[in-house]
Structures are given as C-alpha cells and as structure tokens.
Design a protein around this motif. Structure first.
Motif, mmCIF file in Angstrom:
data_model
loop_
_atom_site.group_PDB
_atom_site.id
_atom_site.type_symbol
_atom_site.label_atom_id
_atom_site.label_comp_id
_atom_site.label_asym_id
_atom_site.label_seq_id
_atom_site.Cartn_x
_atom_site.Cartn_y
_atom_site.Cartn_z
ATOM 1 N N VAL A 96 -11.083 4.949 -0.401
ATOM 2 C CA VAL A 96 -10.727 3.529 -0.530
ATOM 3 C C VAL A 96 -9.216 3.429 -0.736
ATOM 4 O O VAL A 96 -8.678 3.908 -1.745
ATOM 5 C CB VAL A 96 -11.481 2.866 -1.698
ATOM 6 N N LEU A 97 -8.541 2.831 0.212
ATOM 7 C CA LEU A 97 -7.081 2.689 0.158
ATOM 8 C C LEU A 97 -6.688 1.661 -0.903
ATOM 9 O O LEU A 97 -7.311 0.603 -1.020
ATOM 10 C CB LEU A 97 -6.557 2.272 1.534
ATOM 11 N N PHE A 108 -4.617 10.282 -0.399
ATOM 12 C CA PHE A 108 -3.570 11.213 -0.813
ATOM 13 C C PHE A 108 -2.332 10.454 -1.276
ATOM 14 O O PHE A 108 -1.644 10.865 -2.205
ATOM 15 C CB PHE A 108 -3.224 12.143 0.363
ATOM 16 N N GLU A 109 -2.058 9.310 -0.649
ATOM 17 C CA GLU A 109 -0.886 8.511 -1.000
ATOM 18 C C GLU A 109 -1.231 7.041 -0.877
ATOM 19 O O GLU A 109 -1.969 6.637 0.028
ATOM 20 C CB GLU A 109 0.279 8.859 -0.077
ATOM 21 N N ARG A 110 -0.698 6.229 -1.783
ATOM 22 C CA ARG A 110 -0.959 4.798 -1.735
ATOM 23 C C ARG A 110 -0.083 4.135 -0.668
ATOM 24 O O ARG A 110 1.142 4.336 -0.655
ATOM 25 C CB ARG A 110 -0.693 4.140 -3.098
ATOM 26 N N PRO A 111 -0.673 3.321 0.220
ATOM 27 C CA PRO A 111 0.133 2.599 1.214
ATOM 28 C C PRO A 111 1.068 1.611 0.520
ATOM 29 O O PRO A 111 0.762 1.081 -0.547
ATOM 30 C CB PRO A 111 -0.911 1.877 2.070
ATOM 31 N N THR A 138 -0.423 -4.065 2.122
ATOM 32 C CA THR A 138 -1.763 -4.288 2.659
ATOM 33 C C THR A 138 -1.762 -4.121 4.175
ATOM 34 O O THR A 138 -2.715 -3.584 4.747
ATOM 35 C CB THR A 138 -2.251 -5.697 2.281
ATOM 36 N N ALA A 139 -0.700 -4.573 4.827
ATOM 37 C CA ALA A 139 -0.602 -4.422 6.286
ATOM 38 C C ALA A 139 -0.628 -2.948 6.681
ATOM 39 O O ALA A 139 -1.293 -2.568 7.653
ATOM 40 C CB ALA A 139 0.668 -5.090 6.792
ATOM 41 N N ASP A 140 0.066 -2.105 5.908
ATOM 42 C CA ASP A 140 0.045 -0.669 6.191
ATOM 43 C C ASP A 140 -1.361 -0.101 5.994
ATOM 44 O O ASP A 140 -1.814 0.759 6.763
ATOM 45 C CB ASP A 140 1.026 0.064 5.266
ATOM 46 N N ALA A 141 -2.052 -0.581 4.963
ATOM 47 C CA ALA A 141 -3.397 -0.095 4.682
ATOM 48 C C ALA A 141 -4.356 -0.458 5.811
ATOM 49 O O ALA A 141 -5.240 0.334 6.175
ATOM 50 C CB ALA A 141 -3.896 -0.668 3.358
#
Length: 258
Positions: free
Chosen positions: A105-106, A124-127, A130-133
């Motif tokens: 879950v991003l 592994f890394e938080r975007p 929200t657009a990137d996610a």
C-alpha cells in the motif's frame, strides 16, 4: 493606485479534489461586480496561504491546525483504494483494510487520511505526491488508498477504485482567518451554507421587503338577499292578482254595530 481606489476582489483557495464550480457560479450571479479568483494550493499549503493573505477563504481538509482560523465543516468523503482494472479487488464492490494486508500500500508524503498505521505492506520508498503514487499503481508496484475525489482527479483508463469501508475519512471545510471575517467572506459563507439572496443573515439580503396589509377590506353590505330567478317575490300581506299586478290587500270582516 491607493488601497481605497483598488477594485475589490475575492480570492478563494482550494485543495486538490475539491470542485468549487457551483459556489463560484452563485457568487458571479449575486456579486457580478466583484471578481472571484481561484487559488489552487496543496493540502499542506492551504493554511499557510490563508495566514499569509494569499486567499480570503479556502476549501481545506480538516483538521485546521490553529485557533486563529475559523472553519465550517461541509462534507465527509468516501475513502477508496485505487487498483489496476485486472486486480482481484476490482471484482468486488468494497473491501476492508484487512483485505489489503498482503498488498503493498503506497503512502505518499502528501497523504490526507492521517493513518496511524497504514494497512498492507509498506513500499520501499514513499512517493512524493499522490500523482506519483498513481503512476506507481499503474506500473503494478502497489495500490493506493485515498479520498474518492482524488481518485477521480487522477483517473486513468487502466485503473479503477473500490470503497474501503473501515479506512479513515477526509473531511472538507471552508476556512478563513478569524480576524479577517470581512463582508465578502460573510457573503461567501452565506452562499456555501445555501442562504438565499434575500436571507436576513446575508449582507446582500439586507433590503427590507414592504409589508402587506393582512386586514381584508370589509365586504360591502347588500340591501337584501338576491332573489332566485323564477321565484315569486315574498308576500306582502295579500295575494297577487290574476293579472300579475300588485297584490290585492286583504279585506277585513265588517264589524257588527253595537
């Protein structure tokens, strides 16, 4: 140009996902001489923009981060999970957070749901946004839980979304600096609250309406009841004569002499 000579205007901030079209239309109908300017801000920037005077009022996501800002809660959004169209979640109408336990879950840095503990497995890394996610969801990296308005804002043909029944919800409110509750702010509050243009609480509804006299005019008295057509006139002490003339007076009996 001095401040007194400046043309009045109203600046309205709004965060992603909020659609202020309806309220802007009503403003333009009621106050056509005062232009309304929309100011797009991120959820994290909204309160700073209001404090800095970059907007007179704004649609924000609760909670408000200070007592110096007033707020009127408007509505609570449905929370959804964004998934690829061929994902197993797409086969059902709604899911729970537990149903996402095995999913990545991003959790973007601009998340507006305020999770204490996000569901599923962390990426592994938080975007950054929200657009990137959403782009990562389309690439099959994971799924994303957001308010429904943000899922619609970032809609893609290859993605869909389903309701998450037990996830935190985002509430949208109208906010403004408490010390700067101007007449124009009051006007906009009235519009958002659905007041009519003639509302006594709205500045534009201050025009008094003439009172109508509730006393009905007295009815004119008639000389008597109207005669029913074809009905003979009331008797006046004698029988009508055969020729339809005036009634013949009754003759009394002759008195006997004493």
């Amino acid at each position: 140009m001095t401040g007194s000579d400046a043309t009045p205007s109203f600046r309205l901030a709004y965060v992603p996902g909020v659609t202020p079209t309806k309220w802007v239309r009503i403003w333009n109908e009621r106050l056509p001489d005062i232009p309304l300017t929309l100011v797009g801000v991120t959820a994290g920037e909204a309160f700073a923009a209001l404090r800095a005077g970059e907007a007179d009022a704004g649609f924000v996501r609760l909670p408000v981060d200070g007592a110096d800002l007033s707020a009127i809660p408007l509505y609570t959004e449905t929370t959804v999970v964004v998934v690829p169209k061929d994902h197993v979640v797409a086969a059902v109408e709604e899911v729970t957070a537990e149903d996402l336990a095995d999913e990545i879950v991003l959790h973007p840095l601009d998340d507006v749901l305020g999770w204490e503990t996000p569901p599923g497995k962390p990426a592994f890394e938080r975007p950054a946004t929200t657009a990137d996610a959403v782009e990562l969801v389309a690439a099959g990296i994971g799924v994303l839980v957001v308010p429904q308005s943000l899922a619609r804002l970032h809609h893609r043909k290859d993605l869909t979304y389903r309701t998450v029944t037990d996830a935190p919800a985002s509430r949208v409110a109208l906010s403004w600096p408490e010390e700067k509750t101007t007449d124009m702010v009051e006007d906009f509050i009235g519009i958002v609250r659905g007041r009519t243009v003639n509302s006594s609480r709205g500045r534009q509804g201050a025009q008094p309406q003439p009172k109508q006299d509730r006393k009905a005019a007295p009815a004119k008295k008639t000389a008597g009841k109207p005669r029913t057509p074809g009905k003979p006139a009331a008797k006046s002490g004698g029988k009508p004569n055969a020729r339809g003339g005036a009634p013949t007076p009754k003759r009394g009996k002759p008195r006997r002499g004493r």
